[in-house]
Design a protein around this motif. Structure first.
Motif, PDB file in Angstrom:
ATOM      1  N   HIS A 136      -1.573  10.512  -8.868  1.00  0.00           N
ATOM      2  CA  HIS A 136      -0.803   9.980  -7.736  1.00  0.00           C
ATOM      3  C   HIS A 136       0.621  10.533  -7.789  1.00  0.00           C
ATOM      4  CE1 HIS A 136       1.519   7.070  -5.318  1.00  0.00           C
ATOM      5  NE2 HIS A 136       0.458   7.189  -4.528  1.00  0.00           N
ATOM      6  N   GLU A 183       6.309   0.219   2.782  1.00  0.00           N
ATOM      7  CA  GLU A 183       6.276  -1.041   2.028  1.00  0.00           C
ATOM      8  C   GLU A 183       7.681  -1.614   1.863  1.00  0.00           C
ATOM      9  OE1 GLU A 183       4.292  -0.090  -1.639  1.00  0.00           O
ATOM     10  OE2 GLU A 183       2.433   0.408  -0.609  1.00  0.00           O
ATOM     11  N   SER A 190      -2.623   7.830  -2.069  1.00  0.00           N
ATOM     12  CA  SER A 190      -3.847   7.127  -2.459  1.00  0.00           C
ATOM     13  C   SER A 190      -5.052   7.552  -1.609  1.00  0.00           C
ATOM     14  CB  SER A 190      -3.652   5.612  -2.418  1.00  0.00           C
ATOM     15  OG  SER A 190      -2.975   5.232  -1.264  1.00  0.00           O
ATOM     16  N   THR A 215       3.551   8.452   0.837  1.00  0.00           N
ATOM     17  CA  THR A 215       4.258   9.249  -0.175  1.00  0.00           C
ATOM     18  C   THR A 215       4.082  10.752   0.092  1.00  0.00           C
ATOM     19  OG1 THR A 215       2.356   8.993  -1.668  1.00  0.00           O
ATOM     20  CG2 THR A 215       4.195   7.488  -1.976  1.00  0.00           C
ATOM     21  N   HIS A 226       9.469   4.322   2.289  1.00  0.00           N
ATOM     22  CA  HIS A 226       8.029   4.022   2.333  1.00  0.00           C
ATOM     23  C   HIS A 226       7.844   2.769   3.192  1.00  0.00           C
ATOM     24  CE1 HIS A 226       3.965   3.030   0.989  1.00  0.00           C
ATOM     25  NE2 HIS A 226       3.875   4.303   0.661  1.00  0.00           N
TER      26      HIS A 226
END
Ligand code: 13P
Ligand code: SF4
Length: 357
Positions: A57, A255, A75, A270, A253
């Motif tokens: 990752h 999030e 992911s 990402t 990001h």
């Protein structure tokens, strides 16, 4: 799909060390490179013996990211790569939910994750029972779950989504109301981008859900899960950096909180953030995400200036080290298992997402 091929495949420890110095010598000390070169060499040898592939990752630490993965990515990209590889053994250098998603898509392959403790605050914020309770309370409303969840939660869902396609998935679904789980901030960002309203049921001390008044008025029903890394970034951070570097481009990001995303110039997964930096020419970039990713970008693109706001690392991702990756291949540990009934149900949600995006 775009995943970069990595991995140093030199024929000796010395050659491995020389290559590592050439690639990473500007920001990893010579002594660390000397210490790790033998391990990198051994991992790459063992990988061939085991006929394995290593996926990394984007948050892996530089000394791992640039040396042993055959592919790196976000992911979703890595799960897709896992589904398409001909190798039987996959070492997933990422957190458990990612390795589990690879297993959902590739049940016949041996999927190994180098640590049993590499969790995720989002994945841990919700259980399959929580989703069942929500579905009971809101029958017939489609459930979208972020990929950062465990297989049993995905199995209770209708659609999966990632940071890169959340808005697309929500807009695809032909329903006035959608349950969107479990990231409070990702849901808030999707709502803001698509002009939808959002509300959050609260969990009481005894674990039952408390539903606010007027719930039926809202488009999205969310959940109060958060990423313990991205929740730390603030609008104040952005303002401070912009004051010092007026022409900085800020990437966040999704999030991060909706306020932070709104104060930024670009928000994406990402890998998309990496591509953005590689393909644009700003004098400075501020990257609001796990800090190893900035180090990895600079290692590959030394001409890019990335402003450092603070060194925020994901404690789960950082459990995945070169040492544990070596042990994973040596002892064939830790194998990801997903019960077949759960896997099949979870796969439906993941497949629906792949069809849409
Ligand atoms: P990406 O899918 O964008 O790589 O994000 C995964 C993650 O865990 C971000 O914190
Ligand atoms: Fe989970 Fe956040 Fe770590 Fe990503 S960075 S794995 S969302 S805790």
């Amino acid at each position: 799909m775009k995943v970069t091929i990595m991995a140093i495949n030199e024929n000796s420890i010395q050659a491995t060390q020389d290559k590592m110095k050439a690639m990473l010598g500007d920001f990893i000390s010579e002594s660390e490179i000397e210490q790790k070169a033998a391990l990198v060499y051994k991992i790459n040898q063992l990988k061939k013996e085991r006929k394995a592939i290593i996926l990394g990752h984007n948050y892996m630490e530089p000394v791992l990211y640039h040396t042993v993965p055959d592919y790196v990515g976000d992911s979703l990209e890595l799960s897709r790569k896992a589904a398409h590889t001909e190798k039987d053994v996959i070492v997933f250098c990422g957190v458990e939910f990612m390795a589990e998603t690879a297993k959902i898509l590739s049940p016949d392959k041996t999927i190994l994750v180098p640590s049993t403790k590499a969790g995720c605050s989002l994945a841990e914020s919700i259980t399959a029972e929580d989703v069942r309770q929500l579905k009971k309370r809101y029958p017939g409303i489609p459930v979208v779950t972020y990929v950062n969840t465990y297989a049993d939660v995905k199995a209770e869902s209708d659609y999966c989504c990632t940071s890169g396609n959340a808005k697309q998935v929500v807009e695809f679904i032909d329903s006035d109301r959608i349950i969107f789980l479990p990231d409070e901030y990702l849901a808030g960002n999707v709502a803001a981008e698509s002009g939808k309203t959002i509300i959050f049921p609260e969990k009481s001390a005894n674990g039952t859900l408390v539903h606010p008044e007027g719930l039926a008025e809202y488009d999205l029903i969310g959940w109060r899960g958060r990423c313990e890394v991205h929740e730390q970034f603030s609008v104040r951070d952005i303002k401070t950096v912009r004051k010092q570097y007026p022409d900085v481009v800020v990437l966040a990001h999704p999030e991060c909180s909706p306020e932070v995303v709104q104060a930024s110039d670009y928000a994406a997964s990402t890998s998309k953030m990496i591509d953005y930096i590689k393909t644009t020419d700003a004098p400075y970039y501020l990257l609001l995400t796990e800090s190893s990713m900035a180090e990895n970008i600079v290692a590959e693109n030394p001409e890019k200036n990335l402003v450092r706001v603070c060194d925020i690392k994901c404690p789960h991702m950082k459990l995945i080290t070169l040492e544990e990756t070596f042990n994973s291949l040596k002892y064939m540990r830790y194998e990801i298992e997903v019960p077949e009934d759960i896997r099949k149900k979870a796969k439906k949600a993941v497949d629906r997402m792949l069809e849409i995006s």
